[in-house]
Design a protein around this motif. Sequence first.
Motif, short mmCIF file in Angstrom:
data_model
loop_
_atom_site.label_atom_id
_atom_site.label_comp_id
_atom_site.label_asym_id
_atom_site.label_seq_id
_atom_site.Cartn_x
_atom_site.Cartn_y
_atom_site.Cartn_z
N GLY A 28 -5.63 -2.34 4.50
CA GLY A 28 -6.24 -1.34 5.39
C GLY A 28 -5.24 -0.62 6.27
O GLY A 28 -5.64 0.10 7.18
N GLY A 29 -3.95 -0.81 6.04
CA GLY A 29 -2.94 -0.22 6.90
C GLY A 29 -2.92 1.29 6.87
O GLY A 29 -2.86 1.95 7.91
N PHE A 30 -2.98 1.87 5.66
CA PHE A 30 -2.98 3.33 5.55
C PHE A 30 -4.23 3.93 6.19
O PHE A 30 -4.17 4.96 6.86
N ARG A 31 -5.37 3.28 5.96
CA ARG A 31 -6.62 3.78 6.55
C ARG A 31 -6.56 3.71 8.08
O ARG A 31 -6.99 4.62 8.76
N ARG A 32 -5.99 2.64 8.61
CA ARG A 32 -5.88 2.47 10.05
C ARG A 32 -4.98 3.56 10.65
O ARG A 32 -5.28 4.12 11.70
N GLN A 33 -3.88 3.85 9.96
CA GLN A 33 -2.98 4.89 10.44
C GLN A 33 -3.66 6.25 10.45
O GLN A 33 -3.51 7.05 11.38
N GLU B 72 5.76 -2.47 7.96
CA GLU B 72 5.12 -3.77 7.74
C GLU B 72 3.62 -3.71 8.02
O GLU B 72 2.81 -4.29 7.30
N VAL B 73 3.26 -2.98 9.10
CA VAL B 73 1.84 -2.87 9.45
C VAL B 73 1.09 -2.07 8.39
O VAL B 73 -0.04 -2.40 8.01
N GLN B 74 1.69 -1.00 7.89
CA GLN B 74 1.01 -0.17 6.90
C GLN B 74 0.86 -0.89 5.56
O GLN B 74 -0.03 -0.56 4.78
N GLN B 75 1.73 -1.87 5.27
CA GLN B 75 1.62 -2.60 4.01
C GLN B 75 0.50 -3.64 4.04
O GLN B 75 0.10 -4.14 2.99
N GLN B 76 -0.01 -3.94 5.21
CA GLN B 76 -1.11 -4.89 5.32
C GLN B 76 -2.39 -4.25 4.79
O GLN B 76 -2.50 -3.02 4.72
#
Length: 590
Positions: free
Chosen positions: A111-116, A105-109
Amino acid sequence: MSDTPNSQQSRREAAIVDRHLPEGYTAAPEAVEYPFGDNTSSRSANVTGEQEEDSLTLQGGDIHRDIFKIKARAMQPRRAATFSAKTAQSPNFGPRPSANEPSAEVQQQPGGFRRQYVQRQSLQRKLSTVATPVTRNFVSFLELYGSFAGEDLFDEDEDESAIDDEEEEEDRGPPTERRPLLGRRKTTRKFAREGDASTTKTFFTLLKAFIGTGIMFLPKAFKNGGILFSSITLVSVSLITTLCFMLLLQCRKLHGGGGYGDLGAAIVGPRLRSLILASITLSQLGFVCAGIIFTAENLLAFANAVSWSAGRDQPLGTNALIALQFVVLLPMALIRNISKLGPAALLADVFILIGLVYIWYYDIASLANYGIAPSVVLFNPSAFTLTIGSAIFTFEGIGLILPIQSSMKKPEHFAPLLYIVMGIITVIFTSIGALCYATFGDETKIQIISNFPQTSKLVNAVQFLYSLAVLVGNPVQLYPAVRIIETYAFGEKVTGKKSATIKWKKNALRTGMMALCGVIAVVGASDLDKFVAIIGSFACVPLVYIYPPFLHYRGVAQTWKAKALDLLLITVGFGAMIYTTSVTVAQWVR
């Protein structure tokens, strides 16, 4: 593969990391609590049946998660058994997010992939900052740092002195305007070193590791064996010692990092590790005893020279000067952090260098003017065994070989560098012994500087400085032996930071060991050359000539030629130890 679960490499890394992790926490998957399903327990049982909590519950759990995973991965079944292995409990099969990865759910927000990606890179940089100063990875860093021959020399009490500082007393008092807002950082460990050790730096480190106080015993050793026999003995001991060093390096290359004791445990078992550390302790205590005697006799010669020049009697004897040294040795023996002994070791190296330069200058000038002493012989059949023991004593430095190799930026260049250094120190040792014996003949003394003109102020200064060099170097020699004994007596994680009883028990142990060295020094003061020969024959021979070929035979040798060479070295080592020790003891008792 080194990263395969339950592989030999992963188990070795887990054992290293486990010494530094808090107990009762794990990164095993069954210990993770998931907010889905029926909320199974977040605890898992270890091999002893004790419940372990998830390491994420610790402060900064996300940051050091990968370190706990090293241990958890080693406990997992091998890949071939993963589908048939029985788990301690049956967790839910709902969504199971990784401990270090954001949820779906967090990665779908936005910028989620960049944040990870940024989080992952940040964690890798933090770990690499710690790991890269002198080693290639964090596990190797834990393995090397503070290591002497495989034993962790870090003292859990090293942040405290034996007696509380005045600054600590001030901090306990009422606040004042001069009191800092933030407390002083008391730890002296330096995790951030500037780069890896270059080849040049390693070259000088190796020289310092071998050129110590033992070089001053060589002139008397040449008198005991004769100039030809002693020269051949020194060269032979150098070649065999280098060969045994290489065998030890081959063992490490095949069985991984770690020190001398760790290799013994990995190849043979924990009993051999204990035996290796016991030999190291015995040899280090022998070095301290020999250093105390050498310092006392040099100070006695210095005091006699000064008293003779002043026309007064000198009231102190050897035993009194041995006791006088404890005014300096006892406080230094209570130092918890070996880095604080660094300046003393550096000062000793400088004083030793000054003494060697003067010896070369005087001997060469004297031989040029007066020639070789008429009493010089090629071989002395009555005391040649003392030469063998003294030569082994002088070349002993195997405890530092593996740590020095680990500190190199390019460890693969260590072997040729070691050949060069061993060649240089062989020339230095042989020249010092041969030149002094050729100059003074039968008048060569164990405290060689006493042979030089005692009316010279320069000789008196060199004599006094060399005595100080040996004196301040003794606590450095004692430190590994103290830490090994403390670890066995109190355990690795028992600390005196919060227990005054433990701290003063350790202080009492250190004081008692130094006092024991003093008593042994008084007994051996009458025959220092025989005492040095016994240390070399009994304590140093196993470390250099028996354990390395035995480890190579058990863990590396495949061909019959390699095994035959190992067995030959072991046999020669045992024979030399028994023969030279028995003959030296017999000569001492007579």
